[in-house]
Design an enzyme around this catalytic site. Structure first.
Site, PDB file in Angstrom:
ATOM      1  N   HIS A 132       0.798  -1.380   0.019  1.00  0.00           N
ATOM      2  CA  HIS A 132      -0.061  -0.127   0.012  1.00  0.00           C
ATOM      3  C   HIS A 132       0.952   1.447  -0.100  1.00  0.00           C
ATOM      4  O   HIS A 132       0.161   2.030   0.179  1.00  0.00           O
ATOM      5  CB  HIS A 132      -0.882  -0.006   1.244  1.00  0.00           C
ATOM      6  CG  HIS A 132      -2.057   1.086   1.147  1.00  0.00           C
ATOM      7  ND1 HIS A 132      -2.089   2.064   2.052  1.00  0.00           N
ATOM      8  CD2 HIS A 132      -3.096   0.939   0.252  1.00  0.00           C
ATOM      9  CE1 HIS A 132      -3.007   2.601   1.860  1.00  0.00           C
ATOM     10  NE2 HIS A 132      -3.678   2.111   0.726  1.00  0.00           N
TER      11      HIS A 132
ATOM     12  N   LYS B 170       3.414   4.423  -1.110  1.00  0.00           N
ATOM     13  CA  LYS B 170       3.474   5.209  -2.088  1.00  0.00           C
ATOM     14  C   LYS B 170       4.692   6.165  -2.086  1.00  0.00           C
ATOM     15  O   LYS B 170       4.878   6.947  -1.338  1.00  0.00           O
ATOM     16  CB  LYS B 170       2.367   6.425  -2.410  1.00  0.00           C
ATOM     17  CG  LYS B 170       1.038   5.547  -2.659  1.00  0.00           C
ATOM     18  CD  LYS B 170       0.348   5.251  -1.465  1.00  0.00           C
ATOM     19  CE  LYS B 170      -1.365   4.621  -2.043  1.00  0.00           C
ATOM     20  NZ  LYS B 170      -1.931   4.311  -0.870  1.00  0.00           N
TER      21      LYS B 170
ATOM     22  N   ASP C 259      17.529   9.703  -8.198  1.00  0.00           N
ATOM     23  CA  ASP C 259      18.802   9.863  -8.013  1.00  0.00           C
ATOM     24  C   ASP C 259      19.428   9.796  -6.657  1.00  0.00           C
ATOM     25  O   ASP C 259      20.414  10.613  -6.269  1.00  0.00           O
ATOM     26  CB  ASP C 259      19.378  11.369  -8.621  1.00  0.00           C
ATOM     27  CG  ASP C 259      18.986  11.239 -10.439  1.00  0.00           C
ATOM     28  OD1 ASP C 259      19.059  10.304 -10.816  1.00  0.00           O
ATOM     29  OD2 ASP C 259      18.967  12.352 -10.811  1.00  0.00           O
TER      30      ASP C 259
ATOM     31  N   HIS D  30      -9.012  10.932   1.571  1.00  0.00           N
ATOM     32  CA  HIS D  30      -8.013   9.853   1.476  1.00  0.00           C
ATOM     33  C   HIS D  30      -6.891  10.129   2.262  1.00  0.00           C
ATOM     34  O   HIS D  30      -5.913   9.467   1.953  1.00  0.00           O
ATOM     35  CB  HIS D  30      -7.865   9.789  -0.003  1.00  0.00           C
ATOM     36  CG  HIS D  30      -7.199   8.440  -0.372  1.00  0.00           C
ATOM     37  ND1 HIS D  30      -5.846   8.122  -0.962  1.00  0.00           N
ATOM     38  CD2 HIS D  30      -7.778   7.114  -0.676  1.00  0.00           C
ATOM     39  CE1 HIS D  30      -5.533   7.006  -1.068  1.00  0.00           C
ATOM     40  NE2 HIS D  30      -6.593   6.287  -0.967  1.00  0.00           N
TER      41      HIS D  30
ATOM     42  N   LYS E 204      -3.809  10.949   4.899  1.00  0.00           N
ATOM     43  CA  LYS E 204      -3.227   9.932   6.195  1.00  0.00           C
ATOM     44  C   LYS E 204      -2.244  10.877   6.680  1.00  0.00           C
ATOM     45  O   LYS E 204      -0.989  10.585   6.633  1.00  0.00           O
ATOM     46  CB  LYS E 204      -2.777   8.557   5.553  1.00  0.00           C
ATOM     47  CG  LYS E 204      -3.665   7.916   4.968  1.00  0.00           C
ATOM     48  CD  LYS E 204      -3.399   7.968   3.592  1.00  0.00           C
ATOM     49  CE  LYS E 204      -4.128   6.587   2.504  1.00  0.00           C
ATOM     50  NZ  LYS E 204      -5.664   6.545   2.941  1.00  0.00           N
TER      51      LYS E 204
ATOM     52  N   ASP F  87       0.925  19.630  18.298  1.00  0.00           N
ATOM     53  CA  ASP F  87       1.470  20.697  18.690  1.00  0.00           C
ATOM     54  C   ASP F  87       1.988  21.662  17.635  1.00  0.00           C
ATOM     55  O   ASP F  87       1.309  21.796  16.638  1.00  0.00           O
ATOM     56  CB  ASP F  87       2.685  20.569  19.857  1.00  0.00           C
ATOM     57  CG  ASP F  87       2.036  19.878  21.055  1.00  0.00           C
ATOM     58  OD1 ASP F  87       0.870  20.209  21.217  1.00  0.00           O
ATOM     59  OD2 ASP F  87       2.803  19.195  21.853  1.00  0.00           O
TER      60      ASP F  87
END
Length: 408
Positions: A114, A116, A121, A297, A299, A304
Site C-alpha cells: 500500500h 506510495k 537519483d 483519502h 493519512k 503541537d
C-alpha cells in the site's frame, strides 16, 4: 522493539492533491540523471497514469535506470498496451504478489503493498497517500479525493531508498548495492542533499516482520507527548483500543484533539464503522469533523507546533496489521504551520462538526449496522489469519506484456 532513526537537515514540502504532487514528480523524472525508483499501490491507464508512463519512457530512453513496483491487487487491471511501451523502452516493472483469479474474482486481497514512495537519483523522495489515478485530480469530479504527499531532501532519503530496494527481486537490485551492504557498517552514511534544510525527519514502515507496529507506535508516542493540539485527518479510522485510549487521555488533560474523518465516503461502511466510535470519543472531549465536500483519502497528523506525519497508513486494521505501509515523521514548525492551515480550511469550509446530540440521534438500525461493520473490520487480521498463508511473490515483467495479460 524498533528504533526510530531521526536525521537532521532536511528540506520538506507538503503537496496537496494530484494538482501539486504530479507536476513535481514528473518534473523530477524529466530531470533525473541516473535512477528512478517508484512504488505505488495503484497505477491506472488514465489522465494521471498516462503522463507518468510518458515520463518514465523518456527517462529510460535517455539511459536512466527506471524501476517501478506495483501492487498486484491495486494495479491488477493495467492493460498490456499500457505496460508494453514502458518495458520496450527499458523500464523494469515488478508486480508485488500478482493477483490470481478464481471464478472471475481476484484472490489474495490482504497484505497489500500500500506504500506510495518515489526516490530519484538518491537525492529527492516523496512519501504520501496519492496514487497515480485520475481520482486524485479535481477534474475527476465530485468523487475526486482529498490527500497529501511529502517531498523531502536530506539524509532520510537514504532510508527510503534502502527500504525500496528490499522490495525489488534480488536480480533487479544493483550489484554495487549488495557490495556496499557487505562492506559498510550497520548504519550507512546518509545520502547528502544539495538543498538540505533544517527539518528533523524519520522514515517508518509497517511490515509483517520486524516493523509490525512502528507506525502505530510513533502515533501513540506523539499523542502521549502532546501539550496543546492534535489534529488527525485519516480516511479509514478504526484504530485499536490503545490509540483510542491515548486520544481520550490527551483530550481529558486539556489538549485540543480534533479528528477529520470521512463524511462523503467512497465506501459507506467506512462511515458506519467510524460512527460507532463517536460517542466514546466525544464524551472525553475529542472534537470530530466529517469532511463532506468529497471523499477524504488523507493519512496525515499534526501535533503541537512542529510534529507532522504524512504517509500511506490509515488508522484501521488493514494498514495497522496487514498492509505494507510507509510514513515520514517530521519535526518542523514551518511544515506544521502549512499543514495546520490546510486542515483548518477543511474544517472551517468543508466539514460538519459532530456533537453528542448527533451521536444520540442515530436510529437503532444504523447503530446496529455501524456496530457490526466496526467489529467485523477490527477482526480482519484474525479472519486473514484463518486463510491459507502464502509467501508474497514478486513478478518482474522482463519482456513485452503478453496480449490480453491485463484484461480482467
Amino acid at each position: 522493539m524498533s528504533l526510530t532513526r531521526w536525521h537532521e537537515d532536511h528540506r520538506v514540502a507538503l503537496l496537496e492533491n494530484g494538482e501539486q504532487f504530479y507536476p513535481r514528480v514528473l518534473d523530477a523524472i524529466a530531470a533525473a540523471e541516473r535512477e528512478v525508483l517508484l512504488e505505488t499501490f495503484i497505477l491506472f491507464d488514465d489522465p494521471a497514469g498516462q503522463p507518468l508512463q510518458r515520463a518514465v519512457i523518456a527517462a529510460a530512453r535517455r539511459g536512466v535506470s527506471v524501476q517501478m513496483t506495483l501492487d498486484g491487487w491495486g494495479s491488477a487491471t493495467l492493460p498490456a498496451d499500457f505496460i508494453a511501451p514502458m518495458i520496450e523502452a527499458g523500464v523494469r516493472i515488478h508486480i508485488y504478489d500478482p493477483v490470481k483469479w478464481r471464478f472471475g474474482r481476484r484472490t489474495r486481497i490482504f497484505r497489500r503493498l500500500h506504500r506510495k514512495l518515489i526516490v530519484i537519483d538518491q537525492r529527492i523522495a516523496w512519501c504520501g497517500g496519492i496514487n497515480f489515478s485520475h481520482d486524485h485530480l479535481r477534474s475527476y469530479g465530485e468523487h475526486s479525493k482529498q490527500d497529501y504527499a511529502l517531498e523531502v531532501e536530506g539524509p532520510v532519503v537514504a532510508d527510503i531508498y534502502r527500504a525500496m530496494l528490499v522490495m525489488l527481486p534480488r536480480t533487479a537490485r544493483p550489484a554495487w548495492q549488495w557490495l556496499r551492504r557487505r562492506q559498510r557498517p550497520a548504519q550507512a552514511a546518509p545520502v547528502a542533499s544539495t538543498r538540505a534544510g533544517k527539518a528533523l525527519a524519520a522514515f517508518l514502515i509497517r511490515d509483517n516482520g520486524l516493523h509490525r507496529a512502528d507506525i502505530e507506535r510513533i502515533y501513540r508516542l506523539g499523542i502521549r507527548a502532546a501539550k496543546r493540539q492534535i489534529v488527525i485527518a485519516n480516511a479509514y479510522f478504526f484504530p485499536g483500543y490503545r490509540l483510542l485510549r491515548d486520544l481520550r487521555r490527551a483530550a481529558r488533560r486539556g489538549v485540543d484533539v480534533r479528528l477529520i474523518l470521512q463524511g462523503n465516503p467512497d465506501m459507506q461502511w467506512v462511515q458506519w464503522a467510524a460512527n460507532t466510535l463517536h460517542d466514546y470519543l466525544l464524551r472525553a472531549g475529542v472534537r470530530i469533523y466529517e469532511y463532506c465536500e468529497r471523499p477524504m483519502h488523507a493519512k496525515v497528523a499534526l501535533i503541537d507546533d512542529d510534529w507532522v506525519t504524512v504517509g500511506s497508513s490509515n488508522l484501521d486494521p488493514l494498514s495497522l496489521f496487514l498492509n505494507l505501509e510507509a510514513n515520514v515523521v517530521v519535526r518542523d514548525a514551518e511544515l506544521a504551520t502549512t499543514l495546520h492551515t490546510s486542515l483548518t480550511q477543511l474544517m472551517d469550509r468543508h466539514c460538519r462538526q459532530i456533537d453528542r446530540q448527533d451521536a444520540r440521534q442515530r436510529t437503532l438500525l444504523r447503530q446496529i449496522l455501524s456496530y457490526l461493520a466496526y467489529h467485523l473490520t477490527r477482526r480482519l487480521p484474525s479472519i486473514a489469519g484463518w486463510m491459507p498463508a502464502h509467501a508474497p511473490t514478486r513478478q518482474s515483467l522482463q519482456a513485452a506484456a503478453e496480449p490480453g495479460a491485463g484484461k480482467h
